[in-house]
Design an enzyme around this catalytic site. Structure first.
Site, PDB file in Angstrom:
ATOM      1  CD  GLU A 276      -2.860  -1.171   2.248  1.00 16.20           C
ATOM      2  OE1 GLU A 276      -2.590  -0.634   3.337  1.00 16.20           O
ATOM      3  OE2 GLU A 276      -4.013  -1.990   1.996  1.00 16.20           O
ATOM      4  CG  ASP A 355      -7.613  -5.527   4.944  1.00 10.37           C
ATOM      5  OD1 ASP A 355      -7.014  -5.691   6.089  1.00 10.37           O
ATOM      6  OD2 ASP A 355      -7.645  -4.468   4.532  1.00 10.37           O
ATOM      7  CD  GLU A 383      -9.722  -1.097   7.848  1.00 12.44           C
ATOM      8  OE1 GLU A 383      -8.850  -1.777   8.590  1.00 12.44           O
ATOM      9  OE2 GLU A 383      -9.549  -0.747   6.821  1.00 12.44           O
TER      10      GLU A 383
HETATM   11  C1  GCV Z   1      -2.494   0.645   8.555  1.00 10.56           C
HETATM   12  C2  GCV Z   1      -6.078  -2.090   5.496  1.00 10.56           C
HETATM   13  C3  GCV Z   1      -6.415  -0.819   6.343  1.00 10.56           C
HETATM   14  C4  GCV Z   1      -5.076   0.095   6.272  1.00 10.56           C
HETATM   15  C5  GCV Z   1      -3.949  -0.505   7.016  1.00 10.56           C
HETATM   16  C6  GCV Z   1      -3.805  -1.885   6.255  1.00 10.56           C
HETATM   17  C7  GCV Z   1      -2.759  -2.468   6.982  1.00 10.56           C
HETATM   18  O1  GCV Z   1      -5.665  -1.925   4.119  1.00 10.56           O
HETATM   19  O2  GCV Z   1      -7.414  -0.397   5.530  1.00 10.56           O
HETATM   20  O3  GCV Z   1      -5.504   1.292   7.027  1.00 10.56           O
HETATM   21  O4  GCV Z   1      -2.916   0.111   7.086  1.00 10.56           O
HETATM   22  O5  GCV Z   1      -4.844  -2.886   6.197  1.00 10.56           O
HETATM   23  O6  GCV Z   1      -2.837  -3.494   7.605  1.00 10.56           O
HETATM   24  O7  GCV Z   1      -1.323  -2.409   6.911  1.00 10.56           O
END
Ligand code: GCV
Length: 659
Positions: A276, A355, A383
């Site tokens: 990411e 995720d 989340e």
């Molecule tokens: C910290 C998901 C979340 C991100 C998070 C990522 C991760 O994509 O939406 O906010 O980033 O996981 O675990 O690194």
């Protein structure tokens, strides 16, 4: 010298450690033996309990007998284990180290009066894993999109505010105490997405991290830090961060030496690389083993560990391309590297391949790398499970994951040799977790990390008994009624049958069925007029099902044997496909969405009936969140049902209202 018990700041909820939880311990004559900084913590706890409840605590045997003896001296229990026994009217806790004694004391606190009744044979208790960690996705500076805490639903950070350390170390100490009482022994204090301000914690701001470490240490909690793979460039001014470059290796060795000068018991680094948008070894044509081993080498002389995250996938994929499957990514990247990671490198794997959805299969990576130490990461911060506005107790989900056996012999709870990790759901909210009932998730994580085969319902009993020490039976029954099935209720009114997502893009709260359907994130459901789901079979799909060992690869491969709850994760099926339950997929979607809302209505009713049994502030906060949960559940029901009715044209066989 006995260490005073930290007092939560005015207005902050004591969570599972109200003073009344110590009544049974505090009314006794107690002897504490041994010398170790954590023995002083134990002494402080018992002394405080005695002050409140009239007992007495001494450090040298003089005027026995004693009701309770807590002492160092036992051999072979490891740093954290303890033995407990009762005979002749004395309960005895022995440990080899201070942390073990502290965990033994909290064990006695959990037992309450039962710890002082009858005689019982010695029992020994040891944690299943040496590392039981909370990762805080806390930003030092407020991030323009993610705020102070990425995916945080409990106010601001406990550690940082507007670019600096908060310095509220009393609250941090109180947090450490809560963590010790449920068995957590490590905290990573900053976000895995390392922005400029966080990067500097490693070097010129290490003193701020050291202050946190000092506050957490008396409760046996070690401090870890997320670092940027690009730190040698960003902080060191080097032209490269190539893991095989000698100057890069030297830079990490020097930086790490200075970290240990500031924090002698520092736990190690957590790294999100090539994920990411975070920098990583791919930029230099190196593997993730090269990357992890670079940091492992820097930590090794000091006894530290690198937690290298396996959350590596293409977040810029083309939604038109149905052959690329995000679920495959971690396995495809890491399995070829098995055996290449240093002994002090742990591969931190999310429990599912995607995720933290409400329902996912267990990641096929866990168990597929016999020569690598995996840590399993779960998400306490909600989340994708209601963002601490909805009640969603995750104990049953985590327990299912931990009991899953990728092959015949070992289950996930045993395979997680690198430890268990949760993304923390705590913040500076007076209830710590935003939703007061989300405290149960934090507590349950700690206890399952200590004993992955523990019965989640029994853990919930512990949480209830500690949090509400004088709870009459109807309160305990009511709490079970609203928490026990709350994960399945949440699953019922959100994305069906394991397909996941369908959330609002960006913030991930509330329904948007096609929110991610034509996006680059790799999170699709492929609904059309005939059917829905992702074909991940080896025969006709992405091949993901083939990443499992038998029997799972075979079971998931066929839509006839795939468990209903994961059907749409593994298969694209017509709406008329008949589930094992005997219902068609479309009728299942309608029924579960109506049921889910009814279950929230019922939980709200049960909670309303508990008004006189919990404090007013807690009751009001939960009641207000139930209003939002119900509104949101109805929104989910109506959007999902209408969407699938419009796509399929199949009416609800019970003729209920669909828009
Ligand atoms: C910290 C998901 C979340 C991100 C998070 C990522 C991760 O994509 O939406 O906010 O980033 O996981 O675990 O690194």
């Amino acid at each position: 010298m006995s260490l005073p018990v930290p007092v939560p700041p005015e207005g902050v909820d004591p969570a599972w450690l109200p003073s009344a939880a110590f009544r049974a311990v505090g009314g006794r004559r107690t002897l504490i033996r041994g010398s170790d900084p954590l023995v002083e913590t134990v002494h402080g706890e018992v002394a405080e309990a005695c002050r409140r409840f009239g007992g007495r605590v001494v450090r040298a045997a003089s005027d026995g007998p004693y009701d309770l003896v807590l002492g160092l001296g036992a051999d072979g229990l490891g740093e954290e284990g303890f033995a407990v026994a009762r005979s002749g009217g004395t309960t005895t806790v022995t440990a080899s180290g201070g942390r073990g004694l502290l965990y033994g004391l909290f064990h006695v606190v959990r037992l309450g009066e039962a710890a002082f009744r009858g005689d019982w044979a010695p029992e020994t208790h040891r944690p299943a894993h040496a590392l039981r960690m909370l990762d805080h996705w806390d930003n030092v500076a407020v991030h323009p999109v993610m705020g102070q805490v990425e995916r945080g639903y409990a106010g601001g950070s406990l550690f940082w505010e507007d670019g600096r350390a908060r310095g509220e170390l009393g609250r941090v100490r109180t947090y450490g105490r809560l963590l010790a009482a449920c068995g957590v022994n490590a905290v990573c204090v900053n976000n895995v997405n390392v922005h400029a301000a966080e990067a500097r914690l490693l070097t010129d701001r290490i003193g701020e991290v050291a202050d946190l470490a000092d506050a957490l240490r008396p409760y046996g909690v070690r401090t870890h830090l997320s670092v940027s793979f690009a730190a040698p460039i960003v902080l060191g001014g080097l032209p490269t961060a190539d893991p095989l470059d000698v100057s890069v290796r030297d830079w990490w060795a020097g930086a790490t030496r200075r970290v240990y000068e500031a924090i002698p018991d520092f736990g190690g680094y957590v790294v999100k690389a090539d994920s990411e948008g975070q920098p990583g070894p791919f930029a230099y044509g190196r593997s993730h083993a090269d990357g992890a081993n670079l940091l492992a080498a820097a930590l090794e002389p000091h006894g530290g560990t690198v937690h290298w995250r396996a959350f590596v996938y293409d977040h810029r994929q083309d939604w038109r391309d149905r052959t690329t499957d995000r679920a495959r990514a971690a396995y495809d990247h890491f399995v070829p590297l098995d055996g290449e990671f240093a002994a002090n490198a742990v591969l931190q794997v999310k429990h599912g391949p995607m995720d933290f959805q409400v329902r996912e299969p267990v990641s096929p990576l866990i168990g597929a790398m016999p020569s690598t130490r995996p840590a399993v990461e779960v998400q306490a911060t909600q989340e994708y499970t209601g963002q601490q506005r909805h009640v969603c107790w995750l104990g049953p989900m985590w327990s299912e994951v931990l009991r899953f056996r990728p092959e015949q012999d070992l289950c996930v709870g045993e395979l997680a040799r690198g430890g268990l990790v949760a993304v923390s759901n705590a913040g500076d909210d007076p209830f710590w977790t935003g939703h007061p009932l989300a405290q149960a998730n934090l507590y349950t994580f700690g206890r399952l990390a200590w004993r992955p085969d523990a019965e989640p319902r029994a853990v919930l009993d512990e949480w209830i008994a500690l949090t509400f020490p004088d709870a009459p039976a109807p309160l305990a029954d009511g709490l079970h009624a609203v928490l026990d099935g709350s994960w399945r209720t949440y699953e019922k009114y959100t994305a069906p049958l394991g397909v996941g997502w369908m959330v609002q893009p960006g913030h991930h709260y509330g329904p948007s069925v096609d929110g991610y359907e034509y996006s680059p994130w790799g999170t699709y459901h492929f609904a059309d007029r005939d059917g829905v789901g992702v074909d991940r079979s080896a025969a006709t799909g992405t091949g993901y099902a083939g990443q499992y060992a038998k029997p799972w690869s075979e079971l998931y491969e066929s839509r006839d044997t795939c468990p209903d709850e994961l059907l749409l994760f593994f298969h694209h099926v017509p709406y008329g496909h008949v589930l094992k339950s005997g219902k068609t997929v479309i009728q299942h979607i309608y029924d579960t969405h109506f049921e889910g809302v009814q279950e929230v209505e019922e939980a709200r009713r049960v909670w309303a009936g508990l008004a006189d049994l919990v404090g007013q502030g807690r009751h009001a906060r939960v009641a207000e969140r139930y209003e939002e949960q119900l509104r949101s559940a109805r929104e989910w029901r109506d959007q999902i049902n209408s969407y699938f009715f419009r796509k399929s044209g199949v009416p609800d066989e019970r003729g209920r209202r669909i828009y």
